[in-house]
Design a protein around this motif. Structure first.
Motif, PDB file in Angstrom:
ATOM      1  N   UNK A  73     -17.937 -54.907  19.466  1.00 14.65           N
ATOM      2  CA  UNK A  73     -17.991 -56.135  18.672  1.00 14.65           C
ATOM      3  C   UNK A  73     -16.967 -56.118  17.542  1.00 14.65           C
ATOM      4  N   UNK A  74     -15.708 -55.860  17.880  1.00 16.68           N
ATOM      5  CA  UNK A  74     -14.600 -55.872  16.929  1.00 16.68           C
ATOM      6  C   UNK A  74     -14.796 -54.933  15.741  1.00 16.68           C
ATOM      7  N   UNK A  75     -14.997 -53.640  15.985  1.00 17.14           N
ATOM      8  CA  UNK A  75     -15.207 -52.701  14.878  1.00 17.14           C
ATOM      9  C   UNK A  75     -13.910 -52.399  14.126  1.00 17.14           C
ATOM     10  N   UNK A  76     -14.052 -51.998  12.885  1.00 16.91           N
ATOM     11  CA  UNK A  76     -12.930 -51.510  12.085  1.00 16.91           C
ATOM     12  C   UNK A  76     -13.207 -50.062  11.744  1.00 16.91           C
ATOM     13  N   UNK A  77     -12.253 -49.190  12.021  1.00 13.34           N
ATOM     14  CA  UNK A  77     -12.386 -47.774  11.703  1.00 13.34           C
ATOM     15  C   UNK A  77     -11.181 -47.351  10.883  1.00 13.34           C
ATOM     16  N   UNK A  78     -11.433 -46.841   9.689  1.00  6.99           N
ATOM     17  CA  UNK A  78     -10.397 -46.299   8.834  1.00  6.99           C
ATOM     18  C   UNK A  78     -10.655 -44.810   8.706  1.00  6.99           C
TER      19      UNK A  78
END
Length: 100
Positions: free
Chosen positions: A8-13
């Motif tokens: 579901x469109x994750x953001x990982x930094x």
């Protein structure tokens, strides 16, 4: 295999982490996109900044800002310091009747 992933469109930094890949050539990728086609995950924002990738480990960046350095939110130490920072980590040598 590392447990960095999402849906579901994750953001990982990922910032200043140390990833040590096992010997097996089949489990070197840090980022895992199970059952997702490239057309979908290429839009996810996954970034790696200052990570130490050892023994062939690799992080697949993606999304609009994949090549951008993102704003650091915490004062993380460099990933090259992991060995020094964790040199005293491990099991305590406690014995019954002795103070730990």
């Amino acid at each position: 295999m590392y447990a960095i992933g999402g849906s579901a469109d994750p953001t990982i930094n990922s910032q200043d982490n140390r990833y040590l890949a096992p010997v097996s050539p089949f489990v070197k990728e840090v980022t895992n996109k199970l059952d997702t086609n490239a057309g979908q995950w290429r839009a996810w924002n996954w970034r790696s900044d200052g990570d130490l990738l050892l023994n062939g480990a690799y992080f697949t960046r993606s999304g609009a800002g994949a090549s951008a350095i993102y704003a650091r939110t915490v004062g993380a130490k460099s990933s090259s310091m992991v060995g020094t920072i964790t040199s005293g980590a491990g099991v305590l040598g406690c014995r019954r009747g002795s103070q730990c």
